[in-house]
Write an enzyme that holds these catalytic residues in place. Structure first.
Site, mmCIF file in Angstrom:
data_model
loop_
_atom_site.group_PDB
_atom_site.id
_atom_site.type_symbol
_atom_site.label_atom_id
_atom_site.label_comp_id
_atom_site.label_asym_id
_atom_site.label_seq_id
_atom_site.Cartn_x
_atom_site.Cartn_y
_atom_site.Cartn_z
ATOM 1 N N THR B 151 19.480 -9.052 -1.641
ATOM 2 C CA THR B 151 18.191 -9.573 -1.843
ATOM 3 C C THR B 151 17.033 -8.417 -2.043
ATOM 4 O O THR B 151 16.801 -7.893 -2.913
ATOM 5 C CB THR B 151 17.887 -10.606 -0.703
ATOM 6 O OG1 THR B 151 18.211 -10.113 0.402
ATOM 7 C CG2 THR B 151 18.668 -11.797 -0.907
ATOM 8 N N LYS B 177 25.969 -7.113 1.759
ATOM 9 C CA LYS B 177 24.661 -7.411 1.449
ATOM 10 C C LYS B 177 23.984 -7.136 2.805
ATOM 11 O O LYS B 177 24.405 -7.568 4.105
ATOM 12 C CB LYS B 177 24.547 -8.535 0.871
ATOM 13 C CG LYS B 177 23.056 -9.086 1.063
ATOM 14 C CD LYS B 177 22.625 -10.648 0.962
ATOM 15 C CE LYS B 177 21.414 -10.878 1.319
ATOM 16 N NZ LYS B 177 20.972 -10.502 2.572
ATOM 17 N N THR B 188 21.127 -13.716 5.603
ATOM 18 C CA THR B 188 22.589 -13.629 5.577
ATOM 19 C C THR B 188 23.198 -12.079 5.355
ATOM 20 O O THR B 188 22.582 -11.233 4.725
ATOM 21 C CB THR B 188 22.862 -14.076 4.032
ATOM 22 O OG1 THR B 188 22.021 -15.494 3.971
ATOM 23 C CG2 THR B 188 24.369 -14.169 3.740
ATOM 24 N N GLU B 275 15.774 -4.236 7.976
ATOM 25 C CA GLU B 275 14.333 -4.350 7.554
ATOM 26 C C GLU B 275 13.328 -3.128 8.192
ATOM 27 O O GLU B 275 13.314 -3.078 9.482
ATOM 28 C CB GLU B 275 13.773 -5.569 7.687
ATOM 29 C CG GLU B 275 14.664 -6.699 7.250
ATOM 30 C CD GLU B 275 14.616 -8.002 8.080
ATOM 31 O OE1 GLU B 275 14.365 -8.006 9.158
ATOM 32 O OE2 GLU B 275 14.678 -9.112 7.245
ATOM 33 N N ASN B 397 8.343 -9.250 7.388
ATOM 34 C CA ASN B 397 8.616 -10.684 7.958
ATOM 35 C C ASN B 397 7.276 -11.403 8.372
ATOM 36 O O ASN B 397 7.568 -12.718 8.251
ATOM 37 C CB ASN B 397 9.384 -10.609 9.170
ATOM 38 C CG ASN B 397 10.889 -10.060 8.814
ATOM 39 O OD1 ASN B 397 11.567 -10.888 8.078
ATOM 40 N ND2 ASN B 397 11.376 -8.824 9.294
ATOM 41 N N THR B 402 5.141 -17.518 1.787
ATOM 42 C CA THR B 402 5.889 -18.410 1.025
ATOM 43 C C THR B 402 5.181 -19.386 -0.071
ATOM 44 O O THR B 402 3.868 -19.783 0.210
ATOM 45 C CB THR B 402 7.050 -19.507 1.874
ATOM 46 O OG1 THR B 402 6.181 -19.889 2.929
ATOM 47 C CG2 THR B 402 8.003 -18.785 2.444
#
Lengths: 402, 402
Positions: B151, B177, B188, B275, B397, B402
């Site tokens: 991603t 990943k 994930t 991250e 984050n 969204t």
């Protein structure tokens, strides 16, 4: 039937307090607090479950076992944690010095500390500070006491109520110090409660345990359990109500209810003042198989860095909330789980619902936000309070150098 | 005796792969990967423990129960999680479409997805993508496959080894990943392993379970367990070694050792690419009463936001590390606990040690830092890998909407 009153920790009859500057804090702010009951009081306290418990926790745990106390002596600026035998000697000395100055036994003194871990106490300053605090004690000193237990909290946490018990007017009051490790090496959530209610030590112990279970224990800032956490209560009986012994009676229920409301108010203030907080979050989980399950699910949401950063970013990221519920170890049936944020239903029994996006944006922009999860598998519920995770949190905790 | 080789996931004999652009990701990057074994292979997989497991996890768990597989079909950009019955229908369809194109049974296809939670799959794009991927499959396609499962990882996670097994040259390879929820709603950790070793499905399952237990399960970025985590392995036997059935034999040990090394290498890459990471942290706990205890203590350190922000700030804040050990629920005796950072002893049996502050500052400025805790109460040990907690984490984050 609780009435909010002024006067802080000394609002109940027979209590005096002081907060003085002993020079333990580099900032020069108030750093020694004393809270004194002129009459020997029934006492109870709950402590951190951290195995690395600080020396004052070890000493206070021992002293409170007798069920009575005359004073809390508290310092900020040094946690007296991970300090070995010297730390124990110093914590014992703090009780001894206070007891001698107050003419009570050392066992009647409960000690609490908060501040840097791994540094021994500057006992010359602490000793002088205790003597100054004892001399300064007064009914008016409650605000300085509330100040002296803080580290980098941004506001005082004070609460006081009046209520009726057995035909008498009873007062109960408390002060608290923010959770989260507000500076590097700083720790600790502290709460101190005074009341003039007459209640036996065993009944007081049970009431405190039950009250803390749904208040202070339901707050999380960053999930770290400090070495120094403590909540203590002294009840000196001066209100003259019939002594509460029976934990099944109405008076006990009324007292416990007042104590619970007080602790909840203080606990919410602690969450509201979390490090770098820009949001105050109330997480309600209902429909759980048990209280423990509801708490697990609510805590998983409240502790998730992903959820907390999403609220900081005002992003209604419901996938992260359900994800946290999913790993919480509570009994969860995905197809039964519903979620609402600020009263707007986002997920209805496992599936994304249609909602007004503009209305949700408005909710996410608020400072206070309620997250409601219905597990739909049982009758139990729990509420946890927390704050968001901001740049400021990283700054406070990462940029300060020891 | 492992030799690192090139060629990625198709380095073992009899494997083809592809990664293509199906238009699922808004970025337009590769988003459908296929990994295909030209011979039916023994297969095993481990999955997320999250109760909110995504539809592909449910389907793959069912398919792998038969112990054989011919292909992994993977998409990024949409997690197919919290998507109800439609999600299940779509995940089943992904297996069916792939199986038909490959002329194998649907049960021989394992499905994995990563991306946004709560959004149903764009099945027109996915269907076309699967057909394109099957057409594009080749030995050369391994790098595109490694790309297509990502991603917002910042680099490809590829590893391949060669070793001897029963007189034959065997190859094992994997791609992964990143963990952490790299975008809001993104989830994930995924890992896919191929090998031409001959091994029975039960032995493969046991080896994978043991390998993942000390590798992928020892990585934490932010403590959140995703809805879509999966690590799968296909072993097609083309190396021609005597089939490994006996999990007590030398060949099994050699295979498990290679698989463990492979999984550990991939897992460390995942932690390194956490991250917003500016540090790679290895947390070793030894002297524990049990492996579980060692893991609990190491995980408590690695998950603590206070510890992680301290490393970001290059602050050797050992009080926070001991505090995390103290609430980890491992058996801990404060007076026995020792701590070293980058080989410099900071705490010796519960007490702060004298150390060279300049040397420690140099260690804290490094990118890779080893934290070593000795509980001194038993023989067990565990290692966990993680990264620090930076402004960038909050930004990734919290600031994405969204």
């Amino acid at each position: 039937m609780l009435k909010e009153i002024t006067g802080g920790i000394t609002a109940p009859q027979g209590f005096k307090a002081a907060g003085i500057k002993a020079g333990i804090k580099k900032s020069g702010k108030e750093d020694v607090a004393i809270i004194y009951s002129t009459q020997p009081a029934a006492a109870a306290a709950v402590f951190t479950t951290n195995i690395m418990a600080a020396a004052p926790v070890v000493v206070s745990r021992k002293h409170v076992a007798g069920g009575k106390a005359s004073a809390f002596i508290v310092n900020s600026g040094c946690a007296n944690a991970c300090t070995g035998e010297q730390g124990m000697t110093d914590a014992v000395a703090m009780a001894d010095i206070t007891a001698e100055a107050l003419n009570v036994t050392p066992e009647e003194v409960l000690v609490a500390s908060t501040g840097i871990i791994g540094v021994t106490m500057p006992m010359d300053k602490v000793t002088a500070g205790i003597h100054s605090a004892v001399k300064a004690m007064s009914v008016e000193g409650h605000q300085q006491a509330a100040q002296a237990i803080l580290t980098t909290d941004t506001f005082l946490k004070i609460c006081a109520y009046e209520f009726e018990l057995g035909g008498k007017t009873v007062r109960i009051a408390g002060i608290a110090k923010g959770s989260g490790m507000i500076h590097p090496n700083m720790a600790t959530m502290l709460g101190f409660v005074t009341t003039d209610a007459a209640i036996s030590a065993p009944a007081l112990k049970q009431a405190l345990s039950e009250a803390v279970g749904v208040s202070f224990n339901m707050v999380t800032v960053d999930g770290d359990t400090s070495t120094n956490d403590m909540v203590g209560v002294m009840a000196n009986g001066l209100a003259g109500n019939p002594v509460i012994n029976d934990t099944t009676g109405d008076d006990y229920q009324a007292f416990k209810s007042a104590l619970t409301t007080l602790c909840t108010t203080l606990a919410k203030l602690v969450a509201r003042d979390g490090e770098g907080a820009t949001k105050f979050l109330e997480v309600n989980v209902c429909g759980a198989a048990s209280f423990d399950d509801a708490k697990k699910a609510a805590m998983a949401i409240a502790k998730s860095p992903l959820v907390k950063t999403a609220f900081f970013g005002q992003d209604p990221n419901w996938g992260r909330i359900l994800c946290a519920v999913g790993y919480s170890e509570a009994t969860v049936v995905p197809e039964k789980t519903s979620l609402a944020i600020g009263g707007i239903t986002i997920v209805e029994k496992g599936l994304g619902a249609q909602y007004d996006e503009q209305a949700l944006r408005t909710v996410m922009a608020d400072h206070d936000i309620v997250v409601q999860v219905d597990l739909n598998v049982g009758p139990a519920k729990a509420t946890v309070w927390t704050c968001d995770f901001s740049y400021e949190y990283v700054k406070i905790n990462g940029e300060y150098h020891t």
